[in-house]
Structures are given as C-alpha cells and as structure tokens.
Design a protein around this motif. Sequence first.
Motif, PDB file in Angstrom:
ATOM      1  N   THR A  38     -12.059  -0.112  -7.456  1.00 57.30           N
ATOM      2  CA  THR A  38     -11.194  -1.004  -6.687  1.00 57.30           C
ATOM      3  C   THR A  38     -11.896  -2.313  -6.351  1.00 57.30           C
ATOM      4  O   THR A  38     -11.277  -3.361  -6.294  1.00 57.30           O
ATOM      5  CB  THR A  38     -10.680  -0.338  -5.397  1.00 57.30           C
ATOM      6  OG1 THR A  38      -9.741  -1.210  -4.762  1.00 57.30           O
ATOM      7  CG2 THR A  38     -11.808  -0.016  -4.437  1.00 57.30           C
ATOM      8  N   GLU A  55      -8.340   5.055  -1.673  1.00 56.37           N
ATOM      9  CA  GLU A  55      -7.484   6.233  -1.697  1.00 56.37           C
ATOM     10  C   GLU A  55      -6.757   6.337  -3.036  1.00 56.37           C
ATOM     11  O   GLU A  55      -6.602   7.434  -3.596  1.00 56.37           O
ATOM     12  CB  GLU A  55      -6.463   6.174  -0.550  1.00 56.37           C
ATOM     13  CG  GLU A  55      -7.048   6.421   0.830  1.00 56.37           C
ATOM     14  CD  GLU A  55      -7.734   5.188   1.407  1.00 56.37           C
ATOM     15  OE1 GLU A  55      -7.763   4.128   0.734  1.00 56.37           O
ATOM     16  OE2 GLU A  55      -8.265   5.276   2.531  1.00 56.37           O
ATOM     17  N   LEU A  56      -6.338   5.183  -3.556  1.00 58.10           N
ATOM     18  CA  LEU A  56      -5.650   5.179  -4.854  1.00 58.10           C
ATOM     19  C   LEU A  56      -6.625   5.466  -5.990  1.00 58.10           C
ATOM     20  O   LEU A  56      -6.251   6.052  -7.008  1.00 58.10           O
ATOM     21  CB  LEU A  56      -4.951   3.847  -5.074  1.00 58.10           C
ATOM     22  CG  LEU A  56      -3.448   3.803  -4.743  1.00 58.10           C
ATOM     23  CD1 LEU A  56      -2.665   4.674  -5.699  1.00 58.10           C
ATOM     24  CD2 LEU A  56      -3.186   4.229  -3.310  1.00 58.10           C
ATOM     25  N   VAL A 106       2.606   1.634  -3.620  1.00 61.63           N
ATOM     26  CA  VAL A 106       1.760   2.072  -4.735  1.00 61.63           C
ATOM     27  C   VAL A 106       1.249   3.493  -4.543  1.00 61.63           C
ATOM     28  O   VAL A 106       0.794   4.118  -5.506  1.00 61.63           O
ATOM     29  CB  VAL A 106       0.565   1.108  -4.947  1.00 61.63           C
ATOM     30  CG1 VAL A 106       1.053  -0.275  -5.321  1.00 61.63           C
ATOM     31  CG2 VAL A 106      -0.347   1.057  -3.730  1.00 61.63           C
ATOM     32  N   ARG A 107       1.319   4.020  -3.339  1.00 62.67           N
ATOM     33  CA  ARG A 107       0.863   5.387  -3.114  1.00 62.67           C
ATOM     34  C   ARG A 107       1.931   6.434  -3.415  1.00 62.67           C
ATOM     35  O   ARG A 107       1.666   7.630  -3.308  1.00 62.67           O
ATOM     36  CB  ARG A 107       0.396   5.544  -1.664  1.00 62.67           C
ATOM     37  CG  ARG A 107      -0.967   4.931  -1.397  1.00 62.67           C
ATOM     38  CD  ARG A 107      -1.378   5.119   0.035  1.00 62.67           C
ATOM     39  NE  ARG A 107      -2.704   4.562   0.294  1.00 62.67           N
ATOM     40  CZ  ARG A 107      -3.237   4.450   1.497  1.00 62.67           C
ATOM     41  NH1 ARG A 107      -2.555   4.845   2.557  1.00 62.67           N
ATOM     42  NH2 ARG A 107      -4.446   3.935   1.645  1.00 62.67           N
ATOM     43  N   ALA A 166      -6.757   9.135  -6.097  1.00 64.09           N
ATOM     44  CA  ALA A 166      -5.496   9.674  -6.617  1.00 64.09           C
ATOM     45  C   ALA A 166      -5.376   9.442  -8.122  1.00 64.09           C
ATOM     46  O   ALA A 166      -4.907  10.327  -8.864  1.00 64.09           O
ATOM     47  CB  ALA A 166      -4.321   9.034  -5.887  1.00 64.09           C
ATOM     48  N   TYR A 167      -5.793   8.267  -8.591  1.00 61.25           N
ATOM     49  CA  TYR A 167      -5.709   7.971 -10.022  1.00 61.25           C
ATOM     50  C   TYR A 167      -6.661   8.856 -10.816  1.00 61.25           C
ATOM     51  O   TYR A 167      -6.321   9.312 -11.913  1.00 61.25           O
ATOM     52  CB  TYR A 167      -6.028   6.495 -10.275  1.00 61.25           C
ATOM     53  CG  TYR A 167      -4.830   5.589 -10.107  1.00 61.25           C
ATOM     54  CD1 TYR A 167      -3.793   5.948  -9.272  1.00 61.25           C
ATOM     55  CD2 TYR A 167      -4.742   4.379 -10.767  1.00 61.25           C
ATOM     56  CE1 TYR A 167      -2.690   5.131  -9.099  1.00 61.25           C
ATOM     57  CE2 TYR A 167      -3.650   3.548 -10.620  1.00 61.25           C
ATOM     58  CZ  TYR A 167      -2.623   3.926  -9.775  1.00 61.25           C
ATOM     59  OH  TYR A 167      -1.530   3.125  -9.608  1.00 61.25           O
ATOM     60  N   ALA A 190      -7.616   0.114  -9.125  1.00 63.66           N
ATOM     61  CA  ALA A 190      -6.608   0.648  -8.216  1.00 63.66           C
ATOM     62  C   ALA A 190      -6.553  -0.171  -6.930  1.00 63.66           C
ATOM     63  O   ALA A 190      -7.489  -0.881  -6.582  1.00 63.66           O
ATOM     64  CB  ALA A 190      -6.915   2.108  -7.899  1.00 63.66           C
ATOM     65  N   ARG A 198       0.827  -1.201   0.000  1.00 63.94           N
ATOM     66  CA  ARG A 198       0.000   0.000   0.000  1.00 63.94           C
ATOM     67  C   ARG A 198       0.868   1.262   0.000  1.00 63.94           C
ATOM     68  O   ARG A 198       0.555   2.244  -0.677  1.00 63.94           O
ATOM     69  CB  ARG A 198      -0.923  -0.020   1.219  1.00 63.94           C
ATOM     70  CG  ARG A 198      -1.818   1.199   1.343  1.00 63.94           C
ATOM     71  CD  ARG A 198      -2.765   1.099   2.525  1.00 63.94           C
ATOM     72  NE  ARG A 198      -3.907   0.242   2.224  1.00 63.94           N
ATOM     73  CZ  ARG A 198      -4.030  -1.006   2.652  1.00 63.94           C
ATOM     74  NH1 ARG A 198      -3.060  -1.552   3.382  1.00 63.94           N
ATOM     75  NH2 ARG A 198      -5.085  -1.730   2.363  1.00 63.94           N
ATOM     76  N   ASP A 203      -3.916  -2.734 -11.224  1.00 62.40           N
ATOM     77  CA  ASP A 203      -2.863  -2.318 -10.294  1.00 62.40           C
ATOM     78  C   ASP A 203      -3.293  -2.665  -8.873  1.00 62.40           C
ATOM     79  O   ASP A 203      -3.211  -1.851  -7.963  1.00 62.40           O
ATOM     80  CB  ASP A 203      -2.604  -0.814 -10.439  1.00 62.40           C
ATOM     81  CG  ASP A 203      -1.257  -0.400  -9.849  1.00 62.40           C
ATOM     82  OD1 ASP A 203      -0.368  -1.278  -9.730  1.00 62.40           O
ATOM     83  OD2 ASP A 203      -1.093   0.778  -9.498  1.00 62.40           O
ATOM     84  N   LYS A 204      -3.747  -3.914  -8.729  1.00 67.61           N
ATOM     85  CA  LYS A 204      -4.226  -4.368  -7.425  1.00 67.61           C
ATOM     86  C   LYS A 204      -3.970  -5.866  -7.311  1.00 67.61           C
ATOM     87  O   LYS A 204      -4.296  -6.616  -8.232  1.00 67.61           O
ATOM     88  CB  LYS A 204      -5.731  -4.097  -7.297  1.00 67.61           C
ATOM     89  CG  LYS A 204      -6.342  -4.614  -6.004  1.00 67.61           C
ATOM     90  CD  LYS A 204      -7.819  -4.279  -5.920  1.00 67.61           C
ATOM     91  CE  LYS A 204      -8.412  -4.776  -4.592  1.00 67.61           C
ATOM     92  NZ  LYS A 204      -9.812  -4.373  -4.417  1.00 67.61           N
ATOM     93  N   ILE A 260       2.373   6.873  -9.092  1.00 63.28           N
ATOM     94  CA  ILE A 260       1.025   7.177  -9.583  1.00 63.28           C
ATOM     95  C   ILE A 260       1.104   7.929 -10.906  1.00 63.28           C
ATOM     96  O   ILE A 260       0.403   7.594 -11.872  1.00 63.28           O
ATOM     97  CB  ILE A 260       0.252   8.005  -8.540  1.00 63.28           C
ATOM     98  CG1 ILE A 260      -0.042   7.145  -7.294  1.00 63.28           C
ATOM     99  CG2 ILE A 260      -1.048   8.560  -9.122  1.00 63.28           C
ATOM    100  CD1 ILE A 260      -0.605   7.935  -6.127  1.00 63.28           C
TER     101      ILE A 260
END
Length: 816
Positions: free
Chosen positions: A605, A536-537, A500-501, A540-541, A532, A497, A623-624, A506
């Motif tokens: 997600t 949160e991702l 990837v953040r 962001a994405y 994602a 986590r 991406d997960k 990103i």
Amino acid sequence: MFSEAKTVQDWLVTKLAGQGWTEVDANALDRDVTDVFIESEVVAALIRLNSEIAADELLVDEVVPQLRIAAMADDLLTANERMTSWLKGHKTIRYTGTDRYSGVSLVDFEDLDSNTYWVSREVTYGPVGNKHRFDVVLWVNGFPLVVIETKTPVKASVSWLNGAMDIANTYVPRVPEFFSPNLMLAATEGKEFHYGAILSEPSGWQMWGSTEDPYDLDGMARVVRTVELLLTPPMITELLGSFTYFHSDESARFKILPRYPQVEAARAIYRKVKTGGTKGLIWHFQGTGKTLLMAFAANLILEDHEIGDPTILIVLDRIDLVGQTMRQFQGLGAPNLMEATTRTELHEALTTERTGVIVTTIFRFTEGHGALTQRDNVIVLVDEAHRTQEGDLGGYMREALPNARFFGLTGTPISDKDRNTFELFGDPQDPGHALSEYSMERSIHDGASVPVHVEPRLVNWHLDTETMDAEFDALVEAEGLSEDERDKLVRRAGQARTIVRNPDRIAAVCADILEHFASKVAPLGLKAQVVAFDRELVVAYEAELNRLIAANPDYDFTTKVVMTTGSKDDPAEWKSTYGMSRPELDQAVKEFKTAETGPHLLIVTAKLLTGFDAPIEGAMYLDKPLSRHTLFQAITRTNRRYKSPVTGHDKRYGLIVDYIGLGSAIAVALRKADPEGPGTRPVDIDGLITEFSGRKAAALARFAGIERDGSYESLFEARQVLTKDEGELDEFARQFIGLQAIWEVISPHEDLEPHESDYLWLAGIYETTRPTSTSDALLWARLGAKTQAIVHRNMRDVTVKGQPEQVVIDAESIEY
C-alpha cells in the motif's frame, strides 16, 4: 549502388578523420592478425608517458607481458575489467631490482595531445580458421577501444541491430580476447546509431545525444550528432577514465557505460563546484540512473586536484538504498569510501576533514542540532531531493552543514505554495532553475525507459439505496442515535474506504487481477505489484488472491505482502505474519527481482511504491487513490527496460491497470512542474521574523506571570485565563493561527531559535483548546462494523469491465 562500404563506412571514417582520428590502413598497422593491440604503439606510449620507463626503456619488457596476460583471462568480463584498470592507470608494478611499486600510465587523461588516436577499417583478427574482420576500429595508443559494425542503409530488412548482433553473438564469443581492452561496441546503418558494453544485450544498446537538441531528433541527423558528440578523442578518453562502471553483487556481474544525460549532468555538477557555485538541481526522469550519476560526478570532482580536498556527502532518504549506493561507488573506484551510520560517525568524518565519499541518510541529521562542521568544501549530493528536504529534516541538514554546497537530484520536483524544489536547490542563473534536465519524453524516445500503458477498469455495482436507508433508520432507532450521530455514520460509511472493502468487490478485483496477470504478464516472464487502498485491504487481497490461486491449477503464482507493521492498533497476528527485518525485506526484494523465483505478485500500500527499482516489474494493479508526484513515481515503477532471461521477451512498455479511476489525476501528475510556481515567491525573512516576534508578544501578554515550564500547573493556569472572559479563547486561537502560519513559512531558521521555546509552549496551549474527535471515534468503534455491513449488504452485482480506451504515456502524449 549504395553499398555498405561506399556509404556508411566511407562517411563514418571520413567524419572521424575530420574530428581528431588519424586514418591508418589496416594493412599498415604494425601488428600480426593474432595481436590484440599494436605493441609498438603501446611501447611508444609507455616510454612517452612514464618518466621511469623513459629513463630505462628496457622496463617495457616487464610491463608488456603483464598486459598480454591481463588480456587473456579466463572470462571476458574479468579480462575487460583488468584491462580497464590498466588503461585507467590504476595498476602498479614492481620492477626487477626495486623494492617499491610504480604506477604505469597507458593513457594520458590530462594532456590529451600526448595520446595517439587512429581509425582503421576492415581490421582482421584471429588465428587460421577463426579469423574475423571488424568494419571500423578506433585505437588509442595502440589499444582497440571501440569496435563499430556498419550495415547498408538501403535494405529494409537490415538495421543497426543486425550489426550489433554480429558483434555480440559472433565476434565476441569467437574471439573474446580482442575485446579485452574494449571500451565500447557500436553499430549503425546510417539511420540509427547505438552503442553498448561488452556482453550486454544488443536490444538494450543505447542512443547518444544532447539535451540541447530536440528530443525527437531522428534518422541521419541523430547519427551525425552522435558521431560528433560521442566519437571524439576527448569523449572516448573521458568515458574510459571517469565513466566506465563494473557492477558486481551476489546475483550478477556486468559492465555499464553511461548515458549522455548522466555525463552532461556529472560534468555540470563538476563545473559548478569548480567555479565556486553553491547549489544546483538535477531534474532527470525516473529510472535513468541518478545514483550512478552521483558517482560519476563525485569521481570528476575528486580527480581534480585544483579543487582541493573536498568531502562528497551522499544523502539518501531510504536506508535500504545505502547498500546499493555503496556498491555502485565501489564499482567506480570511489576513493576513501565510507558509510556513516550514526551522527557521531558523520561528525568525526567531517571534522577530521576526511577527503573522499561518505554515504549516509537524511535521518542522521535528526539525532541532534547545531553545526557538524563549518567547512565549505563539503559537497552534498541529495537523492530524491523532492522528499524530506522542505521540512525539519532538510533544515536540520543545512543547520549541520552551514557552509556546504548542495546539489539535489529528482525526477519529480515539486512547485506549489508550500514546497518548491527549484527554490531549494535551483540556481536562478541556471535555465529554468535546473542545472541539468532530462525529461520523460526524451528518456522514452531514447529508449532509456519504456512507455507506460494505462488500462482503465470499470468496477460496477448496484446499490439498493431504498433498502439501505431503511436499514440505517432501523439502526438509528435501535441505538437511540441523534440525527447528528446518524449523519456522522452515513458520511463515514460513504467514504471510499468502505466501498473498496466490500467483500464482493475484493473478490471481483482479485479475480480480474489474476486473469490479467496469467494472460498478459506472466507469459512474458514479468512480475507485478498490487497496490491496495490500505493495510487492511492488503491483508484481504492476499487472502483472496491466495484462495483463487489455490483453486486454479493453472495459476502457478506466489504472493508476498510488504507493509509496515507494529502500530499499537495493529492486530496481534500482523507482526508475526507480515513483520520483516531489514535483511528479510532485502531478501524479498531480491527474490522479486529474480526471474527464476517467486514472489510473482507483491502486495503493498505504501512500501515499495516509490523509489523502488525492479526492471522485472511489468504491471502494477492500482486500487488506491494517488495524486501528483506520488502517483507519477508509482506509475513509473514499470517503465524500466528489461529482457527476461527465461522467455527472451524484451519489455517495450509497462502496464498500469487502474481500478480506482485515476485518468484525470494521471494527466495532472504528468504535467511538467513550473519553476516559477507559487513556491518561488520571494520571502522577506527579516520582516517575517519581526512580525513573528510582535505576534508572539501579543499572544503571550495574556499569560503574564505564568511559568512557561511545560508543567501541568502552567497548563491549568493558562486554560483558566482563556476561559474567564467570553471571546478570549477565540481571540487566542486567531492569534496563534497567524503565528503558526509564519512559523511554517520560515522554519527552520536560526533567527527563530530564540523564539522556539515560547512558540512550542503556545502551541501546546492551543492544542488543548481544539475540540477532540474522541466521541466520533467511539461512535464508529461501536457501530462502524454494523454500518459497513449495511452498505456491503446493499452493494450487489459487482463486476469488473475493461474499458476500450487505453491511456498511452509516451513521448508524444507527454509533449501534448
């Protein structure tokens, strides 16, 4: 030497004549070239199949004009739907001088020998100047139900597709009225045989077959099997009577013919019900039409009056599937169809012995306990049977319907030590515990779904460990942390986590996504999902993708976030920005599935990751970390057949762009589930109940005299018992863990009900004895941001590189 007429056409007509069709020369047919059907045969059938008309043959003069009118509707689909309704016997007529409506039978679906079956070659239809000749026509009671175009087998430049395009692009547009009674179109050059419904794209016509044959049966052998299996009088009449579907919603109208695995499975369910079977597992690959399969099976069961008056209960695991399912059952004419939106509605429908189809969700069984009905003529068809069925939800459903018969449908059955779909739904007498199986490799080989290509991406970065360690040491000293606290921060900072953040990662991944989408996906008229790591991702994405789109005038794309909001820990702006009502979610999905509108990229997600059917989806940017059946379901979102109405591109494979490194996980996900897996081991329920009772008594003995009423006082007294002697707490924990293991194996079970209250009390006591992670959470809340910042500062030179290897998930690789 090998002409079309003397090879394929001669062979086909001879073959058909040997399996129930009577060959009649086109010139000998009692019809004019402008007649759609053979009226003398239609009249004979009306008299033969309708006692009222047999008693007064003049009544045919009131029926035949109605048929002529139905065949000449303004548009072909409407005409075909009306004529199909007539042919199925769903239309009624009020004869002159009567005050009631009478049913009209044009085809006998029970006594097949009462029908006439003719095959003719070179049938001409059309007025002067617009005449067309059809290679082979199959007539049932004078109606042209099947039109087949044959082509030469010895020209490399000619294939079945040329024949299909002749029918779809020339004959149907120019003389549509001839196709108003049509059941099926087909084309063959002797090497392949494909069939389709009127107005369907020729490139999407299907192949027929049998799951008993090798999945890779090809060429002339496959053509012979197709003719033997598909083009028989019983099959043609069965397809007409029970398997023809007209879809209609706010965005589209079209006709669908079944695929052979749907027919096989629907028949298998019907036969199992007819012979008194109580369960069965349908294991069909993702995207091969299991909802329609359920509708077909329901129709077969309800059409057989010898079965009695059963109720067909369709159980779904997602509320958003209810509308789609209701439409499909309506399109097939499901009798007495209703949706049960509450447990009360479901209870009323079942206790009044309502015959017909009830659509509901598994969540209707959480609203109470106990039996809803004791009836044994409730047939339950469970969609996505690998989900929700192993735990309490599945148990509550069986408790509510103790005598019902259960049939599960899934593309990803599970077989492990905790869950086994084969054990839950499979009949041990069925081969491999499956009533019907249609594998991924067979589906791809048939063209029912497309292969999936996985493009690995290598996300590189340089990690300055020396500087990072120094910064950690400085943080530890400044905050006065112990060595244990330092280790906890380091462990959490090293999780995926945190990696990837990283803002640079990103930015690099989002740039790669847009470059790939713009060059390989969007030009084909396809769309994509971005998956994602977490919510949160997702946020962001979305921000980074939108920033890059705004900065590049060549990127004419839009994005849409679909995720769950409303948790107490969510930022306040998430609910207002990303929260969706059910209608808003439905609208977003509809727009994504529509070629002419945005969004072009869905960012998710968890939502819309499994059980989401969007043929327009050509790519998934993953991406997960996912595994096993969840990964399998996710990567098959892109495997649906699709032809873009904008670009004309016919999707031949789906794309997964892998940023997380899922190669080995994909291999495991593709591995076929084992019906004899650890979840099938026999369980001695009686013995375990006895052991559970003994273990419970031992665990409770120490609490003698304490009221088990759930009060704070009882909790306090129990804690006093556990802490007064050294080792008492450990002994209680050991006993309870053993008790819990037995509960998890056999719950829910009616013999556990007398023990439930005591067990839940003990579980509550046990929970109070477990150490909390509050201190760890507080530590991360205080220093997590600083810790992540240290890692991110020292992750440099982030790049995304495509890998030369590409994983191709096709029939051959799956078999290997």
